[in-house]
Design a protein around this motif. Structure first.
Motif, PDB file in Angstrom:
ATOM      1  N   UNK A 289       0.855  -1.200   0.000  1.00 41.90           N
ATOM      2  CA  UNK A 289       0.000   0.000   0.000  1.00 41.90           C
ATOM      3  C   UNK A 289       0.882   1.238   0.000  1.00 41.90           C
ATOM      4  N   UNK A 290       1.584   1.512  -1.115  1.00 42.32           N
ATOM      5  CA  UNK A 290       2.545   2.623  -1.146  1.00 42.32           C
ATOM      6  C   UNK A 290       1.919   3.982  -0.873  1.00 42.32           C
ATOM      7  N   UNK A 291       0.616   4.105  -1.142  1.00 42.18           N
ATOM      8  CA  UNK A 291      -0.041   5.408  -0.909  1.00 42.18           C
ATOM      9  C   UNK A 291      -0.061   5.779   0.570  1.00 42.18           C
ATOM     10  N   UNK A 292       0.100   4.823   1.464  1.00 43.08           N
ATOM     11  CA  UNK A 292       0.111   5.114   2.903  1.00 43.08           C
ATOM     12  C   UNK A 292       1.478   5.619   3.375  1.00 43.08           C
ATOM     13  N   UNK A 293       2.501   5.432   2.557  1.00 46.85           N
ATOM     14  CA  UNK A 293       3.858   5.923   2.826  1.00 46.85           C
ATOM     15  C   UNK A 293       4.378   5.450   4.192  1.00 46.85           C
ATOM     16  N   UNK A 294       4.115   4.194   4.505  1.00 45.64           N
ATOM     17  CA  UNK A 294       4.531   3.651   5.797  1.00 45.64           C
ATOM     18  C   UNK A 294       6.049   3.669   5.953  1.00 45.64           C
ATOM     19  N   UNK A 295       6.753   3.298   4.890  1.00 47.31           N
ATOM     20  CA  UNK A 295       8.214   3.260   4.971  1.00 47.31           C
ATOM     21  C   UNK A 295       8.774   4.671   5.137  1.00 47.31           C
ATOM     22  N   UNK A 296       8.228   5.618   4.370  1.00 46.38           N
ATOM     23  CA  UNK A 296       8.706   6.999   4.477  1.00 46.38           C
ATOM     24  C   UNK A 296       8.450   7.578   5.867  1.00 46.38           C
ATOM     25  N   UNK A 297       7.282   7.295   6.417  1.00 45.65           N
ATOM     26  CA  UNK A 297       6.964   7.836   7.742  1.00 45.65           C
ATOM     27  C   UNK A 297       7.854   7.215   8.824  1.00 45.65           C
ATOM     28  N   UNK A 298       8.130   5.938   8.695  1.00 45.24           N
ATOM     29  CA  UNK A 298       9.018   5.290   9.666  1.00 45.24           C
ATOM     30  C   UNK A 298      10.420   5.877   9.584  1.00 45.24           C
ATOM     31  N   UNK A 299      10.907   6.082   8.368  1.00 45.17           N
ATOM     32  CA  UNK A 299      12.226   6.685   8.176  1.00 45.17           C
ATOM     33  C   UNK A 299      12.243   8.115   8.710  1.00 45.17           C
ATOM     34  N   UNK A 300      11.193   8.879   8.408  1.00 47.31           N
ATOM     35  CA  UNK A 300      11.111  10.269   8.852  1.00 47.31           C
ATOM     36  C   UNK A 300      11.125  10.367  10.373  1.00 47.31           C
ATOM     37  N   UNK A 301      10.348   9.514  11.025  1.00 52.39           N
ATOM     38  CA  UNK A 301      10.283   9.554  12.493  1.00 52.39           C
ATOM     39  C   UNK A 301      11.635   9.194  13.110  1.00 52.39           C
ATOM     40  N   UNK A 302      12.294   8.175  12.553  1.00 54.97           N
ATOM     41  CA  UNK A 302      13.572   7.744  13.127  1.00 54.97           C
ATOM     42  C   UNK A 302      14.661   8.797  12.909  1.00 54.97           C
ATOM     43  N   UNK A 303      14.760   9.333  11.703  1.00 51.76           N
ATOM     44  CA  UNK A 303      15.816  10.308  11.417  1.00 51.76           C
ATOM     45  C   UNK A 303      15.607  11.606  12.197  1.00 51.76           C
ATOM     46  N   UNK A 304      14.347  12.058  12.295  1.00 52.86           N
ATOM     47  CA  UNK A 304      14.072  13.292  13.023  1.00 52.86           C
ATOM     48  C   UNK A 304      14.357  13.124  14.506  1.00 52.86           C
ATOM     49  N   UNK A 305      14.050  11.957  15.037  1.00 55.69           N
ATOM     50  CA  UNK A 305      14.348  11.682  16.445  1.00 55.69           C
ATOM     51  C   UNK A 305      15.853  11.649  16.678  1.00 55.69           C
ATOM     52  N   UNK A 307      18.287  13.103  14.928  1.00 56.98           N
ATOM     53  CA  UNK A 307      18.961  14.382  14.679  1.00 56.98           C
ATOM     54  C   UNK A 307      18.465  15.486  15.609  1.00 56.98           C
ATOM     55  N   UNK A 308      17.159  15.521  15.866  1.00 50.47           N
ATOM     56  CA  UNK A 308      16.581  16.643  16.607  1.00 50.47           C
ATOM     57  C   UNK A 308      16.010  16.272  17.972  1.00 50.47           C
ATOM     58  N   UNK A 309      15.942  14.990  18.273  1.00 49.52           N
ATOM     59  CA  UNK A 309      15.408  14.567  19.566  1.00 49.52           C
ATOM     60  C   UNK A 309      13.962  14.142  19.483  1.00 49.52           C
ATOM     61  N   UNK A 310      13.544  13.337  20.480  1.00 52.92           N
ATOM     62  CA  UNK A 310      12.204  12.751  20.463  1.00 52.92           C
ATOM     63  C   UNK A 310      11.112  13.811  20.555  1.00 52.92           C
ATOM     64  N   UNK A 311      11.333  14.843  21.373  1.00 54.79           N
ATOM     65  CA  UNK A 311      10.292  15.859  21.549  1.00 54.79           C
ATOM     66  C   UNK A 311      10.059  16.646  20.264  1.00 54.79           C
ATOM     67  N   UNK A 312      11.151  17.072  19.612  1.00 54.58           N
ATOM     68  CA  UNK A 312      11.016  17.810  18.353  1.00 54.58           C
ATOM     69  C   UNK A 312      10.361  16.951  17.287  1.00 54.58           C
ATOM     70  N   UNK A 313      10.701  15.662  17.264  1.00 56.94           N
ATOM     71  CA  UNK A 313      10.097  14.753  16.280  1.00 56.94           C
ATOM     72  C   UNK A 313       8.608  14.597  16.525  1.00 56.94           C
ATOM     73  N   UNK A 314       8.243  14.501  17.787  1.00 54.79           N
ATOM     74  CA  UNK A 314       6.825  14.357  18.139  1.00 54.79           C
ATOM     75  C   UNK A 314       6.029  15.587  17.701  1.00 54.79           C
ATOM     76  N   UNK A 315       6.558  16.778  17.968  1.00 50.64           N
ATOM     77  CA  UNK A 315       5.845  18.004  17.581  1.00 50.64           C
ATOM     78  C   UNK A 315       5.801  18.165  16.059  1.00 50.64           C
ATOM     79  N   UNK A 316       6.882  17.755  15.370  1.00 49.29           N
ATOM     80  CA  UNK A 316       6.888  17.827  13.906  1.00 49.29           C
ATOM     81  C   UNK A 316       5.832  16.911  13.314  1.00 49.29           C
TER      82      UNK A 316
END
Length: 424
Positions: A289-305, A307-316
């Motif tokens: 189901x590529x339209x759900x972008x599950x892989x991209x969201x998982x990558x985005x959450x991990x990289x943002x956490x 580089x910027x920390x869990x709190x910044x990732x959560x707010x983003x």
């Protein structure tokens, strides 16, 4: 799976001097390794994450990383990957850049005291005191001009219309001496880096062999590229920086969310610290189901956490939910502050009750005239929070959200944030 097998399976091994000997050395006990980062700007960018996380993988496997800030090599400039010589930085700018990237180099590694403690080094510390004659005698005599000219980074510049200066021609000697110094003084036996650094890295291996009669190792990882094969960097436009003042955590996260479907599996393997089995399962789920972008969201959450920390990732993440149709009335003040940084913002002064929305939309630049706003209101295309505004466009005090924010939406994607003026 041992470390080298894992790196290979992730596509992270491009070149190596002797994988068999390196594998045996890694199995025998902890090894020191370094990767250098030149301070040509006051921030690293996403292309540097591969190298930073390469060191992180070694540290997690029980080895000692030495991230290097190139206070000396940054004064010269690496000719690799460039068709002409870079502008030389003045000392004040260089010092500023070094201090900035030092902060970023400390975020992804563990610097707490212990057997695998990361150590931040700056090659200016051992290069600046050396005289030209000492450098020529102790380093230059171990290399032939033929060897130096055979390096791809040098050869391509010699053949270009701009040629290469002696300054940049000598860069590989400086980097080679960095490896020699770290080997002698810190026991660093392995230099890693991007594939375009191969010539510079093996020069260090050769210097250690000739000058110290010791064996050292070299390994490179591929450059992180876009789907068209172009690399990520600051000189190719649209750089995505690790400094949150240059690229906000929200923008940083969205960069990964918007990754091409054909590249997201590559990025996950190169960057994610998840086990490969977990990545493979995630990619398979994404492909269903590529339209759900599950892989991209998982990558985005991990990289943002990372580089910027869990709190910044959560707010983003929460801000993205608001900007893409989520309920703003439940968002925290911190999340709405992130939204305010990404949308046109206007200041609110005085009571909101009975105020018309027209001027706010015009001041923010999302509408051109009161008549245009009137048409939008008649179509039910303007919201304050979740409330569809009536044709008169009157706002209410209850439209204010957490933190004194007013969130206006025109259509599906045009947002305006009003913020109550701080009277303190």
């Amino acid at each position: 799976m041992n470390l080298l097998d894992d790196l290979t399976a992730r596509g992270l091994v491009h070149d190596a001097t002797d994988l068999g000997a390196l594998g045996a050395r890694l199995e025998s006990g902890p090894i020191g390794l370094y990767i250098g980062f030149d301070p040509t700007a006051d921030s690293l960018h996403v292309g540097h994450l591969v190298g930073q996380l390469f060191m992180r993988r070694f540290q997690l496997a029980g080895h000692r990383p030495f991230p290097l800030a190139g206070g000396a090599t940054g004064m010269v400039g690496d000719p690799g990957g460039r068709s002409e010589e870079r502008n030389l930085l003045d000392m004040e700018t260089l010092r500023h850049n070094v201090e900035c990237i030092k902060v970023q180099l400390t975020k992804l590694l563990d610097f707490e005291p212990g057997p695998y403690q990361a150590t931040l080094v700056n090659n200016a510390d051992w290069t600046m005191p050396v005289t030209v004659l000492e450098f020529l005698r102790d380093v230059g005599k171990h290399f032939t001009v033929n060897q130096m000219m055979a390096k791809d980074s040098v050869k391509s510049r010699i053949e270009s219309e701009h040629g290469i200066s002696f300054t940049e021609f000598s860069y590989q000697l400086l980097q080679a001496d960095d490896f020699r110094h770290l080997y002698e003084h810190h026991g660093v036996e392995l230099q890693a880096g991007a594939s375009d650094q191969w010539g510079n890295i093996v020069a260090g291996v050769e210097l250690i062999r000739r000058r110290l009669a010791k064996q050292a190792f070299a390994i490179t990882h591929p450059l992180m590229t876009k789907s068209d094969g172009s690399k990520f960097g600051k000189s190719v436009g649209g750089a995505v920086w690790l400094d949150p003042t240059r690229t906000s955590p929200y923008q940083f996260r969205q960069f990964w969310v918007q990754s091409d479907d054909q590249m997201v599996a590559v990025y996950l393997k190169m960057l994610s610290l998840r086990p490969l089995e977990e990545i493979d399962a995630l990619v398979a789920k994404h492909e269903d189901a590529p339209e759900r972008r599950l892989a991209q969201r998982a990558l985005a959450d991990e990289m943002t956490t990372l580089v910027h920390g869990a709190e910044a990732a959560e707010h983003a993440t929460a801000a993205a939910a608001v900007l893409f149709g989520g309920d703003p009335t439940t968002a925290s003040a911190e999340t709405l502050a992130v939204v305010a940084a990404e949308a046109p913002c206007v200041e609110l002064d005085g009571e909101l009750d009975g105020r018309r929305v027209h001027d706010l939309l015009i001041d923010a630049g999302v509408a051109k005239s009161t008549s245009e706003v009137g048409r939008l209101l008649t179509q039910g295309a303007v919201r304050a929070g979740n409330r569809v505004l009536s044709a008169d466009g009157l706002l209410q005090a209850s439209d204010l959200l957490n933190g004194g924010f007013l969130l206006l939406r025109k259509g599906k994607r045009d947002f305006v944030v009003g913020k109550v003026r701080d009277r303190g």
